[in-house]
Design a protein around this motif. Structure first.
Motif, mmCIF file in Angstrom:
data_model
loop_
_atom_site.group_PDB
_atom_site.id
_atom_site.type_symbol
_atom_site.label_atom_id
_atom_site.label_comp_id
_atom_site.label_asym_id
_atom_site.label_seq_id
_atom_site.Cartn_x
_atom_site.Cartn_y
_atom_site.Cartn_z
ATOM 1 N N CYS A 433 0.507 -1.215 0.355
ATOM 2 C CA CYS A 433 0.005 -0.120 -0.225
ATOM 3 C C CYS A 433 0.518 1.183 -0.003
ATOM 4 N N SER A 434 0.192 2.193 -0.438
ATOM 5 C CA SER A 434 0.870 3.189 -0.202
ATOM 6 C C SER A 434 1.814 3.950 0.841
ATOM 7 N N THR A 435 1.097 3.672 2.139
ATOM 8 C CA THR A 435 1.775 4.141 3.822
ATOM 9 C C THR A 435 2.906 3.073 3.444
ATOM 10 N N THR A 436 2.915 1.993 2.753
ATOM 11 C CA THR A 436 4.220 1.353 3.424
ATOM 12 C C THR A 436 5.396 1.656 2.222
ATOM 13 N N ILE A 437 4.911 2.423 0.914
ATOM 14 C CA ILE A 437 5.549 2.328 -0.012
ATOM 15 C C ILE A 437 6.771 4.135 -0.107
ATOM 16 N N TYR A 438 5.782 4.965 0.844
ATOM 17 C CA TYR A 438 6.092 5.776 1.750
ATOM 18 C C TYR A 438 7.634 5.691 2.611
ATOM 19 N N THR A 439 7.106 4.697 3.404
ATOM 20 C CA THR A 439 7.760 4.076 4.307
ATOM 21 C C THR A 439 8.473 3.636 3.902
ATOM 22 N N ILE A 440 9.056 2.778 2.996
ATOM 23 C CA ILE A 440 9.648 2.144 2.380
ATOM 24 C C ILE A 440 10.885 3.316 2.412
ATOM 25 N N TYR A 441 10.589 4.072 1.673
ATOM 26 C CA TYR A 441 11.356 5.121 1.133
ATOM 27 C C TYR A 441 12.451 6.122 1.956
ATOM 28 N N LYS A 442 11.193 6.229 3.734
ATOM 29 C CA LYS A 442 11.464 7.351 3.981
ATOM 30 C C LYS A 442 13.072 5.829 5.336
ATOM 31 N N GLU A 443 12.863 5.142 5.085
ATOM 32 C CA GLU A 443 13.869 4.128 5.446
ATOM 33 C C GLU A 443 14.752 4.120 4.646
ATOM 34 N N GLY A 445 15.542 5.504 2.212
ATOM 35 C CA GLY A 445 16.141 6.974 1.552
ATOM 36 C C GLY A 445 16.234 6.101 -0.338
ATOM 37 N N SER A 446 15.919 5.673 -0.543
ATOM 38 C CA SER A 446 16.418 5.285 -2.349
ATOM 39 C C SER A 446 15.003 4.681 -3.249
ATOM 40 N N VAL A 447 15.046 5.765 -4.132
ATOM 41 C CA VAL A 447 14.299 5.339 -5.265
ATOM 42 C C VAL A 447 13.723 3.993 -5.612
ATOM 43 N N LYS A 448 15.261 3.458 -6.332
ATOM 44 C CA LYS A 448 15.417 2.371 -6.690
ATOM 45 C C LYS A 448 15.154 1.757 -6.132
ATOM 46 N N THR A 450 12.967 1.236 -3.983
ATOM 47 C CA THR A 450 11.213 1.117 -2.813
ATOM 48 C C THR A 450 10.715 1.079 -4.201
ATOM 49 N N THR A 451 11.134 1.262 -5.472
ATOM 50 C CA THR A 451 10.702 0.687 -6.398
ATOM 51 C C THR A 451 10.784 -0.508 -6.618
ATOM 52 N N VAL A 452 11.840 -1.447 -6.436
ATOM 53 C CA VAL A 452 12.007 -2.561 -6.462
ATOM 54 C C VAL A 452 10.920 -3.448 -5.074
ATOM 55 N N SER A 453 10.860 -2.408 -4.194
ATOM 56 C CA SER A 453 10.057 -3.399 -3.290
ATOM 57 C C SER A 453 8.270 -3.201 -3.870
ATOM 58 N N ALA A 454 8.821 -2.275 -4.335
ATOM 59 C CA ALA A 454 6.537 -1.819 -4.892
ATOM 60 C C ALA A 454 6.613 -2.682 -6.116
ATOM 61 N N LEU A 455 7.667 -2.870 -7.506
ATOM 62 C CA LEU A 455 7.083 -3.807 -7.712
ATOM 63 C C LEU A 455 7.915 -4.980 -8.358
ATOM 64 N N LEU A 456 8.281 -5.640 -7.131
ATOM 65 C CA LEU A 456 8.758 -7.429 -7.614
ATOM 66 C C LEU A 456 7.910 -8.136 -6.963
ATOM 67 N N PRO A 457 6.974 -7.946 -6.118
ATOM 68 C CA PRO A 457 5.861 -8.152 -5.260
ATOM 69 C C PRO A 457 4.866 -8.413 -6.184
ATOM 70 N N VAL A 458 4.201 -7.368 -6.778
ATOM 71 C CA VAL A 458 3.207 -6.990 -7.876
ATOM 72 C C VAL A 458 3.740 -7.988 -9.174
ATOM 73 N N VAL A 459 4.734 -8.030 -9.715
ATOM 74 C CA VAL A 459 5.305 -8.757 -11.009
ATOM 75 C C VAL A 459 4.895 -10.400 -10.557
ATOM 76 N N MET A 460 5.112 -11.474 -9.594
ATOM 77 C CA MET A 460 5.154 -12.094 -8.704
ATOM 78 C C MET A 460 3.869 -12.818 -8.485
ATOM 79 N N GLY A 461 2.807 -11.873 -8.318
ATOM 80 C CA GLY A 461 1.651 -12.083 -8.326
ATOM 81 C C GLY A 461 0.478 -12.176 -9.454
ATOM 82 N N MET A 462 1.289 -11.549 -10.255
ATOM 83 C CA MET A 462 0.255 -11.681 -11.758
ATOM 84 C C MET A 462 1.056 -13.169 -11.811
#
Length: 477
Positions: A433-443, A445-448, A450-462
């Motif tokens: 969720c966006s709250t978790t995505i934002y928290t990942i970025y805050k923890e 400090g990396s866009v890279k 944060t993007t991996v954390s957001a996209l990896l599970p959704v690709v796996m799910g599909m």
């Protein structure tokens, strides 16, 4: 268990001898008496006289059960199951009360007030049916489980049990190339993934902390439990005789939860041997003495530092999501709403992976909070299927009162058993969720990352849903 980090008696005596020259004789005598009293207390706890049984020690007795290779895991699973059961069962009543207050009472009152002061219909709908209602659903569904789970979790932490969980799972995480303390952040993730991400601060190694952050989404947070329980009850439990329906649906939810644990280990292993290659670090895991929980500190830590903090972030993201939901359902183009156009565009891909366009759109616009997935699915299904007399209008999220009503709406949306199974899988394996995505970025400090954390599970799910759908269809399901 001995006291926390006890120094050896020899070291203490050596230090005391050195200090004798720096302090007065009386103070030295008092210090020596204290040392000998402490030494006698420690020896009385850990040393047994010849021919006599050692004195009973609660810490040792509990550790024989809680960290034993044969009893530790069953007790751990039992304790976690009880915590989940108390959370889910205990949250039903307060969630219903909050929903009754915020949705059934305040929502109509706000609508009436807005109409009485002449607010334009579109602004009325956007602010109240969209933004307010999304916030109301998030608060009513999210607050009670967190207010129960986090205090229970903190009680286990204060009691000293959670370090024993890390001890039990340390070997498995090390084999996966991860850190044993990841067990703590994974457990916290069952309450809220954002809180689980924050809990990874206990891991010192940056590489292993990243692994824990990326894989924390595989722990079913409280926002996804309602979806799992509802779908399992309606579709999986219905396959069993009436007397076993509850057990079968509960077993299905437990199965999905265990799949998440398996994926945590599997993805941790893969990450530690590819983009986050490295050896698992060793660490000294101190097992603190068991102690009675401090109730006031527990309440403050769990309710203020965790529950309110996470809820506030979720509400901040849910309010604009409610506006988007209402706008998509009420802005029309070529005789149909934007939501209908998007659903029709997503339907072929949804069918390919055993879902449908409504579910995919619901997960896209409900990224701010998993709590609004089912209300959004219901609203979109009614909108696309053109069902009359169900819901409160386009863009207005709602829930239903009984299983037969849910089944009627889902059947109108073309749901099958495959749809239900893959929805349970996709609910587990999709983007945070966006709250978790934002928290990942805050923890991080990396866009890279944060993007991996957001996209990896959704690709796996599909991919998982695609595989299940193809096997299902090949088997003639």
């Amino acid at each position: 268990m001995s006291d926390k980090n006890p120094k050896t008696i020899e070291t203490i005596l050596s230090t005391a001898s050195t200090l004798r020259w720096e302090v007065g004789e009386d103070m030295h005598e008092s210090l020596m008496e204290a040392i000998y009293r402490d030494a006698a207390r420690i020896s009385g706890r850990v040393v047994a006289e010849a021919g006599k049984k050692p004195r009973f020690n609660w810490d040792r007795a509990l550790d024989r059960l809680l960290t034993n290779r044969w009893t530790g895991f069953p007790i751990m699973l039992l304790i976690l199951a009880v915590v989940f059961w108390i959370t889910i069962a205990g949250a039903n009543v307060p969630s219903g009360m909050l929903a009754s207050l915020l949705v059934d009472t305040l929502h109509p009152a706000l609508k009436s007030f807005a109409t009485s002061i002449g607010t334009p219909g579109w602004l009325n709908g956007l602010l109240i049916d969209g933004m307010y209602l999304a916030m109301a659903w998030v608060v009513s569904v999210m607050l009670p489980p967190m207010a129960i789970f986090f205090p229970l979790f903190t009680l286990l932490e204060d009691f000293g049990y959670l370090p024993r969980v890390a001890f039990n799972l340390d070997n498995m995480f090390r084999k996966a190339g991860a850190h044993g303390k990841q067990a703590l952040s994974m457990s916290m993730g069952y309450g809220c993934n954002a809180a689980g991400i924050i809990a990874t601060r206990v891991i010192d190694s940056p590489r292993e902390r990243l692994i824990a952050i990326i894989t924390n989404n595989f722990a079913l947070c409280n926002g996804r439990w309602p979806t799992q329980i509802l779908v399992a009850s309606l579709f999986i439990g219905a396959l069993a005789p009436a007397g076993l329906a509850g057990f079968v649906s509960a077993a299905a939810v437990v199965g999905v939860t265990l799949l998440g644990v398996f994926l945590t280990f599997a993805v941790s292993w893969a990450l530690s041997r590819t983009i986050l290659r490295g050896e698992a670090s060793t660490f000294s895991l101190e097992l603190p003495p068991y102690r009675p929980p401090r109730i006031l500190k527990t309440l403050y830590t769990s309710l203020v530092d965790r529950t309110i903090f996470v809820l506030w972030r979720a509400v901040v993201f849910a309010i604009p999501a409610g506006a988007v939901i209402w706008l998509l359902a009420n802005i029309h183009l070529s005789g149909a709403s934007l939501a209908e156009h998007i659903v029709n565009w997503l339907d072929p891909f949804g069918w390919l992976i055993g879902l449908n366009g409504v579910i995919l759109l619901a997960y896209i616009i409900a990224i701010p909070a998993n709590e609004i997935v089912i209300p959004t699915i219901l609203m979109l299904t009614v909108l696309v299927a053109g069902l009359a007399g169900v819901g409160a209008g386009a863009g207005v999220m709602f829930e239903l009162g009984d299983d037969s009503a849910y089944l009627a709406v889902f059947s109108a949306g073309g749901w099958t058993l495959l749809t239900a199974i893959n929805l349970m899988l996709f609910s587990l394996i999709h983007n945070p969720c966006s709250t978790t995505i934002y928290t990942i970025y805050k923890e991080t400090g990396s866009v890279k990352w944060t993007t991996v954390s957001a996209l990896l599970p959704v690709v796996m799910g599909m991919l998982v849903c695609f595989f299940v759908a193809q096997v299902w269809r090949l088997a003639g399901g």
